[in-house]
Design a protein around this motif. Sequence first.
Motif, PDB file in Angstrom:
ATOM      1  N   PRO A 180     -20.346  21.096  -7.127  1.00 11.65           N
ATOM      2  CA  PRO A 180     -20.815  19.686  -6.338  1.00 11.65           C
ATOM      3  C   PRO A 180     -20.028  18.536  -6.640  1.00 11.65           C
ATOM      4  O   PRO A 180     -21.048  17.743  -5.960  1.00 11.65           O
ATOM      5  CB  PRO A 180     -21.973  20.151  -6.401  1.00 11.65           C
ATOM      6  N   ASN A 181     -19.546  18.326  -8.081  1.00 11.69           N
ATOM      7  CA  ASN A 181     -19.399  17.251  -8.017  1.00 11.69           C
ATOM      8  C   ASN A 181     -17.688  16.603  -7.407  1.00 11.69           C
ATOM      9  O   ASN A 181     -17.350  15.852  -7.780  1.00 11.69           O
ATOM     10  CB  ASN A 181     -19.105  16.755  -9.642  1.00 11.69           C
ATOM     11  N   THR A 182     -16.832  17.563  -6.826  1.00  6.95           N
ATOM     12  CA  THR A 182     -15.973  17.315  -6.444  1.00  6.95           C
ATOM     13  C   THR A 182     -16.403  17.359  -4.734  1.00  6.95           C
ATOM     14  O   THR A 182     -16.806  17.607  -4.005  1.00  6.95           O
ATOM     15  CB  THR A 182     -15.092  18.623  -6.388  1.00  6.95           C
ATOM     16  N   TYR A 183     -15.177  15.911  -3.873  1.00  8.04           N
ATOM     17  CA  TYR A 183     -15.320  15.541  -2.401  1.00  8.04           C
ATOM     18  C   TYR A 183     -14.281  15.733  -2.057  1.00  8.04           C
ATOM     19  O   TYR A 183     -13.043  15.453  -2.781  1.00  8.04           O
ATOM     20  CB  TYR A 183     -15.818  14.178  -2.844  1.00  8.04           C
ATOM     21  N   ILE A 184     -14.352  15.647  -0.646  1.00  7.97           N
ATOM     22  CA  ILE A 184     -12.764  15.348   0.346  1.00  7.97           C
ATOM     23  C   ILE A 184     -13.753  14.216   0.575  1.00  7.97           C
ATOM     24  O   ILE A 184     -14.627  14.332   1.365  1.00  7.97           O
ATOM     25  CB  ILE A 184     -11.780  16.406   0.701  1.00  7.97           C
ATOM     26  N   LEU A 185     -12.835  12.976   0.981  1.00  7.89           N
ATOM     27  CA  LEU A 185     -13.323  12.283   1.569  1.00  7.89           C
ATOM     28  C   LEU A 185     -11.905  12.529   2.838  1.00  7.89           C
ATOM     29  O   LEU A 185     -10.550  11.897   2.881  1.00  7.89           O
ATOM     30  CB  LEU A 185     -13.046  10.612   1.332  1.00  7.89           C
ATOM     31  N   LEU A 186     -12.055  12.996   4.380  1.00 11.37           N
ATOM     32  CA  LEU A 186     -11.555  12.637   5.725  1.00 11.37           C
ATOM     33  C   LEU A 186     -11.475  11.939   6.209  1.00 11.37           C
ATOM     34  O   LEU A 186     -12.459  11.687   7.174  1.00 11.37           O
ATOM     35  CB  LEU A 186     -11.421  14.151   6.428  1.00 11.37           C
ATOM     36  N   ALA A 187     -10.284  11.523   6.363  1.00  8.33           N
ATOM     37  CA  ALA A 187     -10.521   9.860   8.432  1.00  8.33           C
ATOM     38  C   ALA A 187      -9.539  10.275   8.852  1.00  8.33           C
ATOM     39  O   ALA A 187      -7.927  10.701   8.423  1.00  8.33           O
ATOM     40  CB  ALA A 187     -10.088   8.559   7.016  1.00  8.33           C
ATOM     41  N   GLU A 188      -9.666  10.458   9.736  1.00  5.56           N
ATOM     42  CA  GLU A 188      -8.687  10.161  10.992  1.00  5.56           C
ATOM     43  C   GLU A 188      -8.294   9.384  11.537  1.00  5.56           C
ATOM     44  O   GLU A 188      -9.204   8.307  11.885  1.00  5.56           O
ATOM     45  CB  GLU A 188      -9.028  11.024  12.286  1.00  5.56           C
ATOM     46  N   TRP A 189      -6.951   8.989  11.434  1.00  6.21           N
ATOM     47  CA  TRP A 189      -6.185   7.678  11.964  1.00  6.21           C
ATOM     48  C   TRP A 189      -5.149   7.540  13.129  1.00  6.21           C
ATOM     49  O   TRP A 189      -4.589   9.277  12.737  1.00  6.21           O
ATOM     50  CB  TRP A 189      -5.854   6.979  11.524  1.00  6.21           C
ATOM     51  N   GLU A 190      -5.158   6.665  14.380  1.00  4.75           N
ATOM     52  CA  GLU A 190      -4.086   6.745  15.538  1.00  4.75           C
ATOM     53  C   GLU A 190      -3.069   7.406  14.999  1.00  4.75           C
ATOM     54  O   GLU A 190      -2.262   7.582  15.691  1.00  4.75           O
ATOM     55  CB  GLU A 190      -4.449   6.018  16.358  1.00  4.75           C
ATOM     56  N   SER A 191      -2.473   6.264  13.866  1.00  2.00           N
ATOM     57  CA  SER A 191      -0.947   6.808  12.945  1.00  2.00           C
ATOM     58  C   SER A 191      -1.448   6.028  12.020  1.00  2.00           C
ATOM     59  O   SER A 191      -2.070   5.654  11.069  1.00  2.00           O
ATOM     60  CB  SER A 191      -0.321   5.379  13.986  1.00  2.00           C
ATOM     61  N   GLU A 192       0.094   6.705  11.225  1.00  2.00           N
ATOM     62  CA  GLU A 192      -0.039   6.008   9.803  1.00  2.00           C
ATOM     63  C   GLU A 192       0.026   4.762   9.613  1.00  2.00           C
ATOM     64  O   GLU A 192      -0.140   3.804   8.837  1.00  2.00           O
ATOM     65  CB  GLU A 192       1.570   6.868   9.537  1.00  2.00           C
TER      66      GLU A 192
END
Length: 104
Positions: free
Chosen positions: A48-60
């Motif tokens: 539980p100290n491990t997180y993943i942040l996911l972000a979606e963008w239209e393009s790199e």
Amino acid sequence: MTVRIMVHATIKEEHREPFEEAYRQVTETVRGTPGHLRDQLIRDTESPNTYILLAEWESEEAFRAWEDDPVHRQMAAPMYPYWADGGIVRKIFDVRATLDSQPA
């Protein structure tokens, strides 16, 4: 082509709740940034100290334009105190296929 930005972060146990609040603050600030589509914060159920942040963008290109803009550091600043000993890894992925289980 849309991209997903994945940030793998290890957060000290005593910082988990304040980190999650800081994440919510940052995502509210980022909302409306050109090219930004959505964010998710997920936590490992076995570690539980491990997180993943996911972000979606239209393009790199849209993501890199935001990342290179000095406002990026200002927007993300509330999360910086919680990165445990620099324990973050960031990767950029092209979205090659999507399967939606639920009808639109």
